[in-house]
Design a protein around this motif. Structure first.
Motif, PDB file in Angstrom:
ATOM      1  N   CYS A  31       0.845  -1.190   0.000  1.00 34.68           N
ATOM      2  CA  CYS A  31       0.000   0.000   0.000  1.00 34.68           C
ATOM      3  C   CYS A  31       0.887   1.248   0.000  1.00 34.68           C
ATOM      4  N   VAL A  47      -5.572  -0.490   6.663  1.00 38.52           N
ATOM      5  CA  VAL A  47      -5.891  -0.096   5.281  1.00 38.52           C
ATOM      6  C   VAL A  47      -7.082  -0.888   4.787  1.00 38.52           C
ATOM      7  N   THR A  48      -7.664  -0.405   3.693  1.00 39.89           N
ATOM      8  CA  THR A  48      -8.742  -1.103   2.999  1.00 39.89           C
ATOM      9  C   THR A  48      -8.368  -1.193   1.519  1.00 39.89           C
ATOM     10  N   TRP A  49      -8.495  -2.405   0.970  1.00 40.60           N
ATOM     11  CA  TRP A  49      -8.203  -2.616  -0.449  1.00 40.60           C
ATOM     12  C   TRP A  49      -9.505  -2.834  -1.220  1.00 40.60           C
ATOM     13  N   LEU A  56      -5.432 -10.209   3.089  1.00 37.20           N
ATOM     14  CA  LEU A  56      -4.445  -9.242   3.550  1.00 37.20           C
ATOM     15  C   LEU A  56      -3.439  -9.888   4.495  1.00 37.20           C
ATOM     16  N   SER A 107      -0.807  -4.709   5.923  1.00 36.94           N
ATOM     17  CA  SER A 107      -1.355  -3.801   4.904  1.00 36.94           C
ATOM     18  C   SER A 107      -1.096  -4.318   3.491  1.00 36.94           C
ATOM     19  N   LEU A 160      -1.564  -6.736   0.234  1.00 33.86           N
ATOM     20  CA  LEU A 160      -2.592  -7.550  -0.419  1.00 33.86           C
ATOM     21  C   LEU A 160      -1.912  -8.761  -1.063  1.00 33.86           C
ATOM     22  N   TYR A 200      -6.752  -1.947  -8.744  1.00 28.33           N
ATOM     23  CA  TYR A 200      -6.668  -2.200  -7.305  1.00 28.33           C
ATOM     24  C   TYR A 200      -6.272  -0.908  -6.597  1.00 28.33           C
ATOM     25  N   CYS A 213      -5.762   1.125  -2.628  1.00 28.67           N
ATOM     26  CA  CYS A 213      -5.541   0.980  -1.188  1.00 28.67           C
ATOM     27  C   CYS A 213      -5.836   2.317  -0.508  1.00 28.67           C
TER      28      CYS A 213
END
Length: 362
Positions: free
Chosen positions: A44, A53-55, A67, A70, A72, A85, A87
């Motif tokens: 990220c 974090v959010t993917w 995950l 952080s 992926l 993709y 992040c």
């Protein structure tokens, strides 16, 4: 006094531009190429491994089971996982990293073909891949004649073809053509070596026409034209190969013609539809062209004559005579229903009535 509204709008617009620039300066965006079946790890951006974090993939949240901190992790990616993709940082949803994943394969050996369809002007080479790579490919072609490198002028359409002009005719020195294909995952190449005579192959004959010959039930007249791409048929004449068959059979009949652009088929089956094609070849060098577009024709047949014979007239007369039926009001004599001495007279009277009706209808 100046209107304050435009000034305020400019201030708001400038603030939006500044915020946009700040947010995009914090992110890293690029394209990432990976092989089918590979394990892929995405960071990220500059975020720490233990950052929250959010993917997302193409705008859809990715489950946390993919995950590692952080990072992926995508196992054994396939073509369906290509896409964008992104992040985002924690709950603020600030975009920190973005990449476009392209899943594909390295190129296999390309298929290369060189051919002269306009001899003696030059030749062309065309190429393609036997299997797709699903990612962009670039092609580089080199043509060497002896020790001299020649220019291959690429066509606008189709993109996978280029032309080379002959600088020297009737040369015994071979040509060497090498094609290299490259993409982000690898490269491959192939090479052809040949002399100029071996690749001469005209285009098929054009404007093929087949038509019946009047009053000849077994003949078809076939004509055609030289391919328009053949530049000098006077100096480099073509010979032709004709094939034909009735649609009811699978076996072709063949005729080779050393000159001329027409031929009369003399052994056709009367009344049967035929399919006809023509191929061309230089008189001395090269190989036969592909077959021309097929044409269809049926030999001449005599139209049937409609005659009325004496037998047909007799049959018609008999049919109209035998179609007589007694009128519905006529009562046929029933001897059992007639009583007394007048029975015979009544039956004769009924017979006479029937006879009279019969005379009227004859």
């Amino acid at each position: 006094m100046a209107n304050p509204v435009p000034s305020a709008c400019c201030v708001v617009l400038a603030a939006v531009v500044v915020v946009y620039a700040q947010r995009h300066s914090q992110q890293d965006s690029h394209i990432q190429y990976e092989r089918v079946g590979a394990d892929v790890t995405m960071k990220c951006g500059s975020m720490d491994w233990d950052a929250a974090v959010t993917w997302t993939a193409n705008g859809t949240d990715i489950d946390e089971s993919h995950l590692n901190g952080s990072y992926l992790i995508l196992k054994k990616v396939d073509l369906t996982q290509s896409g964008q993709y992104s992040c985002y940082e924690g709950s603020s949803w600030h975009l920190k990293y973005q990449t476009y994943l392209r899943v594909g394969t390295p190129p296999k050996e390309p298929v290369l073909m060189c051919r002269s369809n306009n001899y003696p002007k030059g030749f062309y080479c065309s190429w393609h891949l036997s299997t797709p790579t699903y990612i962009p490919n670039s092609f580089n072609i080199s043509v060497i004649h002896g020790t001299r490198e020649m220019v291959c002028e690429k066509d606008v359409f189709p993109k996978n073809r280029c032309h080379i002009r002959y600088l020297q005719l009737f040369s015994t020195v071979k040509y060497k053509v090498t094609l290299t294909v490259t993409n982000a995952l690898g490269k491959n190449s192939t090479t052809l070596t040949f002399d100029e005579f071996a690749i001469v192959k005209p285009d098929p004959p054009e404007s093929v026409v087949a038509k019946p010959v009047p009053n000849n039930p077994r003949r078809l007249e076939v004509s055609w034209q030289n391919p328009s791409s053949w530049p000098d048929p006077e100096s480099f004449p073509l010979k032709f190969f004709l094939r034909y068959r009735p649609l009811i059979l699978d076996q072709w009949q063949h005729v080779e013609l050393s000159d001329g652009t027409s031929h009369t088929i003399t052994d056709a089956y009367a009344g049967k539809e035929y399919i006809i094609q023509v191929a061309a070849k230089d008189n001395d060098i090269g190989t036969w062209s592909d077959w021309s577009v097929a044409v269809h024709a049926t030999p001449w047949t005599e139209e049937p004559k409609h005659l009325t014979t004496e037998a047909q007239v007799t049959e018609t007369t008999s049919a109209s005579t035998s179609s007589f039926m007694p009128p519905p009001t006529t009562k046929i004599c029933d001897k059992g229903a007639v009583v007394g001495s007048g029975a015979v007279a009544v039956c004769w009277t009924a017979g006479l009535v029937l006879a009279a009706y019969g005379v009227l209808f004859i």
